[in-house]
Design a protein around this motif. Structure first.
Motif, PDB file in Angstrom:
ATOM      1  N   ALA A 128      46.478  39.628  33.948  1.00 30.98           N
ATOM      2  CA  ALA A 128      47.579  40.229  34.713  1.00 30.98           C
ATOM      3  C   ALA A 128      47.117  40.513  36.138  1.00 30.98           C
ATOM      4  O   ALA A 128      46.691  41.621  36.459  1.00 30.98           O
ATOM      5  N   LEU A 129      47.157  39.477  36.973  1.00 32.66           N
ATOM      6  CA  LEU A 129      46.575  39.613  38.322  1.00 32.66           C
ATOM      7  C   LEU A 129      47.610  39.696  39.446  1.00 32.66           C
ATOM      8  O   LEU A 129      47.243  39.792  40.610  1.00 32.66           O
ATOM      9  N   ALA A 130      48.892  39.667  39.090  1.00 25.84           N
ATOM     10  CA  ALA A 130      49.938  39.652  40.129  1.00 25.84           C
ATOM     11  C   ALA A 130      49.859  40.880  41.037  1.00 25.84           C
ATOM     12  O   ALA A 130      49.996  40.771  42.253  1.00 25.84           O
ATOM     13  N   VAL A 131      49.605  42.052  40.432  1.00 23.04           N
ATOM     14  CA  VAL A 131      49.543  43.283  41.239  1.00 23.04           C
ATOM     15  C   VAL A 131      48.309  43.265  42.140  1.00 23.04           C
ATOM     16  O   VAL A 131      48.381  43.644  43.306  1.00 23.04           O
ATOM     17  N   ASP A 132      47.188  42.799  41.590  1.00 17.91           N
ATOM     18  CA  ASP A 132      45.957  42.696  42.398  1.00 17.91           C
ATOM     19  C   ASP A 132      46.201  41.794  43.609  1.00 17.91           C
ATOM     20  O   ASP A 132      45.803  42.108  44.732  1.00 17.91           O
ATOM     21  N   GLU A 133      46.865  40.665  43.321  1.00 15.51           N
ATOM     22  CA  GLU A 133      47.134  39.680  44.373  1.00 15.51           C
ATOM     23  C   GLU A 133      48.010  40.292  45.462  1.00 15.51           C
ATOM     24  O   GLU A 133      47.710  40.196  46.659  1.00 15.51           O
ATOM     25  N   TYR A 134      49.089  40.957  45.049  1.00 11.98           N
ATOM     26  CA  TYR A 134      50.006  41.605  46.002  1.00 11.98           C
ATOM     27  C   TYR A 134      49.239  42.634  46.829  1.00 11.98           C
ATOM     28  O   TYR A 134      49.337  42.681  48.049  1.00 11.98           O
ATOM     29  N   PHE A 135      48.469  43.470  46.145  1.00 16.45           N
ATOM     30  CA  PHE A 135      47.745  44.551  46.803  1.00 16.45           C
ATOM     31  C   PHE A 135      46.743  44.003  47.816  1.00 16.45           C
ATOM     32  O   PHE A 135      46.608  44.518  48.929  1.00 16.45           O
ATOM     33  N   TYR A 136      46.046  42.958  47.414  1.00 17.32           N
ATOM     34  CA  TYR A 136      45.034  42.367  48.307  1.00 17.32           C
ATOM     35  C   TYR A 136      45.683  41.830  49.578  1.00 17.32           C
ATOM     36  O   TYR A 136      45.213  42.090  50.682  1.00 17.32           O
ATOM     37  N   VAL A 148      35.617  42.769  51.367  1.00 18.44           N
ATOM     38  CA  VAL A 148      35.840  42.694  49.914  1.00 18.44           C
ATOM     39  C   VAL A 148      34.977  41.609  49.269  1.00 18.44           C
ATOM     40  O   VAL A 148      34.972  40.462  49.721  1.00 18.44           O
ATOM     41  N   LEU A 149      34.271  42.003  48.216  1.00 19.04           N
ATOM     42  CA  LEU A 149      33.527  41.038  47.392  1.00 19.04           C
ATOM     43  C   LEU A 149      34.107  41.111  45.980  1.00 19.04           C
ATOM     44  O   LEU A 149      34.024  42.147  45.322  1.00 19.04           O
ATOM     45  N   PHE A 150      34.753  40.018  45.555  1.00 21.06           N
ATOM     46  CA  PHE A 150      35.339  39.978  44.212  1.00 21.06           C
ATOM     47  C   PHE A 150      34.260  39.707  43.170  1.00 21.06           C
ATOM     48  O   PHE A 150      33.411  38.828  43.364  1.00 21.06           O
ATOM     49  N   ILE A 151      34.330  40.453  42.064  1.00 21.66           N
ATOM     50  CA  ILE A 151      33.357  40.286  40.985  1.00 21.66           C
ATOM     51  C   ILE A 151      34.102  40.175  39.659  1.00 21.66           C
ATOM     52  O   ILE A 151      34.890  41.063  39.310  1.00 21.66           O
ATOM     53  N   CYS A 180      37.470  29.754  40.258  1.00 17.06           N
ATOM     54  CA  CYS A 180      38.362  28.863  41.028  1.00 17.06           C
ATOM     55  C   CYS A 180      39.753  29.479  41.174  1.00 17.06           C
ATOM     56  O   CYS A 180      40.354  29.433  42.253  1.00 17.06           O
ATOM     57  N   LEU A 181      40.249  30.079  40.074  1.00 19.54           N
ATOM     58  CA  LEU A 181      41.569  30.708  40.095  1.00 19.54           C
ATOM     59  C   LEU A 181      41.609  31.855  41.115  1.00 19.54           C
ATOM     60  O   LEU A 181      42.550  31.961  41.906  1.00 19.54           O
ATOM     61  N   LEU A 182      40.562  32.688  41.121  1.00 20.73           N
ATOM     62  CA  LEU A 182      40.526  33.809  42.065  1.00 20.73           C
ATOM     63  C   LEU A 182      40.457  33.309  43.509  1.00 20.73           C
ATOM     64  O   LEU A 182      41.059  33.901  44.396  1.00 20.73           O
ATOM     65  N   HIS A 183      39.732  32.204  43.725  1.00 23.55           N
ATOM     66  CA  HIS A 183      39.684  31.628  45.078  1.00 23.55           C
ATOM     67  C   HIS A 183      41.067  31.158  45.513  1.00 23.55           C
ATOM     68  O   HIS A 183      41.449  31.321  46.675  1.00 23.55           O
ATOM     69  N   GLU A 184      41.841  30.603  44.563  1.00 21.34           N
ATOM     70  CA  GLU A 184      43.208  30.150  44.888  1.00 21.34           C
ATOM     71  C   GLU A 184      44.129  31.331  45.161  1.00 21.34           C
ATOM     72  O   GLU A 184      44.898  31.322  46.120  1.00 21.34           O
ATOM     73  N   LEU A 185      44.070  32.346  44.300  1.00 20.95           N
ATOM     74  CA  LEU A 185      44.979  33.495  44.416  1.00 20.95           C
ATOM     75  C   LEU A 185      44.694  34.362  45.636  1.00 20.95           C
ATOM     76  O   LEU A 185      45.601  34.805  46.319  1.00 20.95           O
ATOM     77  N   PHE A 186      43.420  34.631  45.866  1.00 16.37           N
ATOM     78  CA  PHE A 186      43.058  35.616  46.894  1.00 16.37           C
ATOM     79  C   PHE A 186      42.567  35.008  48.202  1.00 16.37           C
ATOM     80  O   PHE A 186      42.553  35.676  49.215  1.00 16.37           O
ATOM     81  N   ARG A 187      42.120  33.762  48.149  1.00 15.55           N
ATOM     82  CA  ARG A 187      41.501  33.133  49.339  1.00 15.55           C
ATOM     83  C   ARG A 187      40.500  34.100  49.988  1.00 15.55           C
ATOM     84  O   ARG A 187      40.638  34.477  51.154  1.00 15.55           O
ATOM     85  N   PRO A 188      39.511  34.539  49.203  1.00 17.45           N
ATOM     86  CA  PRO A 188      38.577  35.552  49.723  1.00 17.45           C
ATOM     87  C   PRO A 188      37.648  34.998  50.798  1.00 17.45           C
ATOM     88  O   PRO A 188      37.431  33.784  50.885  1.00 17.45           O
ATOM     89  N   VAL A 189      37.110  35.902  51.596  1.00 19.26           N
ATOM     90  CA  VAL A 189      36.164  35.525  52.653  1.00 19.26           C
ATOM     91  C   VAL A 189      34.816  35.135  52.026  1.00 19.26           C
ATOM     92  O   VAL A 189      34.175  34.186  52.448  1.00 19.26           O
ATOM     93  N   HIS A 190      34.409  35.893  51.002  1.00 19.28           N
ATOM     94  CA  HIS A 190      33.101  35.681  50.371  1.00 19.28           C
ATOM     95  C   HIS A 190      33.262  35.012  49.005  1.00 19.28           C
ATOM     96  O   HIS A 190      34.267  35.232  48.334  1.00 19.28           O
ATOM     97  N   PRO A 191      32.271  34.235  48.572  1.00 21.01           N
ATOM     98  CA  PRO A 191      32.364  33.606  47.252  1.00 21.01           C
ATOM     99  C   PRO A 191      32.459  34.650  46.132  1.00 21.01           C
ATOM    100  O   PRO A 191      31.812  35.695  46.196  1.00 21.01           O
TER     101      PRO A 191
END
Length: 287
Positions: A128-136, A148-151, A180-191
């Motif tokens: 359930a990552l929709a809220v995380d995605e919106y918040f980010y 932000v460093l996603f873990i 890979c999914l988190l990279h697509e959803l959040f497009r984070p700066v750090h791996p």
């Protein structure tokens, strides 16, 4: 080898500079050695924030603020190792209460400028990552993404769970897909990192990534708070380089002052690289 010896060597390397310049640089170095990193930890309930912090960081823990006294203030824990301090800020997980999310958005906006880094934990089995995605995207926004460093936490709970305490090849493949999914959803700066405290997996890589993400002034003090297995050569070299670069930047700032006489500027530029290499050489005296 002591802190004082390091100071002597440094003072000697600055002896060619005017007194006011060398005292300004020594003052800057002193403040760097006393810097207290502040790390935010966020994630939903059960994401394993406490166990990750206990696995990574050493130090006597003291409570800085009492959550019961004021819900708007997140829980702040101060860690002490010798004469060094760092603060962990336990940020509330989003998506657990819609009423609270509005309040949390304000809290995050207030806290983000004061944090050196935010470790954002997402459980390996959380879909359930929709809220995380919106918040980010809406709250963290462009300004603080680099903090932000996603873990992916609790990697041992990724499917198919084995229960034997080790990660199977299939679990590792599923973790890679989740990354890979988190990279697509959040497009984070750090791996994105993945860890399992229980299986003692991924922690060293995460510690190395964390040091790379920190602002330069925070990396050396942070090394002092890492548990010994994570003070790798890679981490120490990065911290040493950062320490040197911050001092180099301080010398550049002095030489760029508009009213500084040209001969003084020439002297500062001439000794800059020598001072930086001496600072790197005496890093161990200070940290």
């Amino acid at each position: 080898m002591s802190h004082d010896e390091g100071h002597k060597i440094l003072t000697h390397s600055l002896s060619g500079l005017p007194d006011w310049v060398s005292s300004q640089i020594l003052c800057h170095i002193n403040s760097l050695t006393k810097y207290e990193p502040t790390i935010g930890i966020m994630g939903k309930t059960g994401a394993g924030k406490s166990s990750l912090c206990n696995a990574l960081f050493a130090g006597e823990v003291s409570l800085v603020s009492d959550v019961a006294a004021c819900t708007r203030e997140p829980l702040r824990l101060r860690l002490q190792v010798g004469e060094r301090y760092m603060t962990l800020v336990d940020l509330p997980g989003v998506g657990e209460s819609q009423n609270r999310d509005v309040e949390y958005a304000a809290l995050y906006r207030e806290q983000l400028p004061r944090l050196d880094l935010v470790l954002w934990l997402i459980k390996a089995d959380d879909r359930a990552l929709a809220v995380d995605e919106y918040f980010y995207h809406q709250v963290i926004g462009e300004a603080y993404r680099r903090k932000v460093l996603f873990i992916i936490s609790q990697a041992d709970k990724a499917e198919p769970t084995s229960g034997n305490g080790q990660l199977s090849t299939e679990q590792k493949q599923n973790i890679s897909r989740k990354i890979c999914l988190l990279h697509e959803l959040f497009r984070p700066v750090h791996p994105v990192c993945a860890v399992s405290v229980r299986a003692k997996w991924g922690l060293r890589v995460m510690a190395e990534r964390m040091i790379k993400c920190l602002p330069r002034e925070a990396s050396s003090p942070m090394v002092a708070h890492l548990r010994y297995p994570f003070r790798t050569q890679t981490i120490q070299e990065k911290a040493r380089d950062d320490f040197g670069e911050t001092v180099g930047a301080a010398l550049d700032a002095v030489s760029a002052l508009p009213l500084i006489p040209a001969p003084v500027r020439t002297v500062i530029r001439a000794v800059r690289d020598t001072v930086v290499s001496v600072v790197r050489a005496v890093w161990n005296f200070f940290f």
